[in-house]
Design an enzyme around this catalytic site. Structure first.
Site, PDB file in Angstrom:
ATOM      1  CB  VAL A  46     -26.515  -8.067 -11.058  1.00 31.81           C
ATOM      2  CG1 VAL A  46     -26.989  -8.277  -9.621  1.00 31.81           C
ATOM      3  CG2 VAL A  46     -25.863  -9.332 -11.593  1.00 31.81           C
ATOM      4  CB  CYS A  47     -27.643  -2.778 -11.519  1.00 31.76           C
ATOM      5  SG  CYS A  47     -25.858  -2.871 -11.204  1.00 31.76           S
ATOM      6  N   PRO A  48     -30.474  -3.956 -12.378  1.00 32.70           N
ATOM      7  CG  PRO A  48     -31.025  -4.467 -14.595  1.00 32.70           C
ATOM      8  CD  PRO A  48     -29.866  -4.230 -13.686  1.00 32.70           C
ATOM      9  CG  LEU A  51     -31.392  -0.627  -8.879  1.00 28.95           C
ATOM     10  CD1 LEU A  51     -30.986   0.258 -10.041  1.00 28.95           C
ATOM     11  CD2 LEU A  51     -31.109   0.053  -7.556  1.00 28.95           C
TER      12      LEU A  51
END
Length: 187
Positions: A46-48, A51
């Site tokens: 999920v993080c990328p 970001l």
């Protein structure tokens, strides 16, 4: 206990930004608006997406006088390695703060001790270094940069016009409310 109004603690951490290592400290944050964007870990799923979404709005945040700081418990070396291996992360131009000793995670109360990583937390800090808005999401739910930017704009408006408040979905140029005066129309 609410973190609204809490002054962020002193810190000095390593960061990866614009393809180089830098040191970022509290003194670099105070004096302008800032968003601390905590995420669990580099090389995740999920993080990328979050970001990259934040990068797509970064110019708008900068134009509004706000710096973005992505934060995870990874080292600055891991941030660089992730950028070297991910097209999405390679696009980032805002600082990725390294918090392997959890100084920031603990100060913002998002540290997950059992996992050694941060919750998915978003904090807006005013120029005085105080938290004026925050939210913490479940680890498997991504955030939206457009909504975060809208919140920043509302917080900045209220900071400048202390006698007015912003209703739900408010955007710059739309009608605000004046407590006491607009209450009659709401009843």
């Amino acid at each position: 206990m609410s973190l609204i109004g809490k002054e962020i603690g002193d810190f000095c951490v390593q960061a990866y930004a614009d393809k180089e290592f830098k040191e970022i400290a509290k003194k670099d944050v105070v004096g302008k608006w800032a968003v601390f964007f905590f995420y669990p870990a580099d090389f995740t799923f999920v993080c990328p997406t979050e970001l990259e979404d934040l990068q797509s709005k970064y110019a708008d945040f900068k134009k509004a006088g706000c710096e973005i700081y992505a934060v995870s418990a990874d080292s600055h070396y891991v941030h660089k390695a992730w950028a070297d291996h991910s097209e999405r992360i390679a696009k980032l131009t805002y600082p990725m703060l390294a918090d392997p000793t959890h100084v920031l995670c603990k100060d913002f109360d998002v540290y997950i001790e059992a996992d050694g990583m941060a919750e998915r937390g978003t904090f807006v800090v005013n120029p005085e270094g105080k938290i004026v808005a925050y939210e913490v999401n479940a680890g498997n739910v991504g955030r939206n940069a457009d909504e975060l930017f809208r919140k920043l704009q509302a917080l900045q408006f209220v900071a400048e016009h202390g006698d007015e408040v912003c209703p739900a979905k408010w955007k710059p140029g739309e009608k605000t409310l004046k407590p006491g005066l607009d209450l009659v129309g709401l009843l």
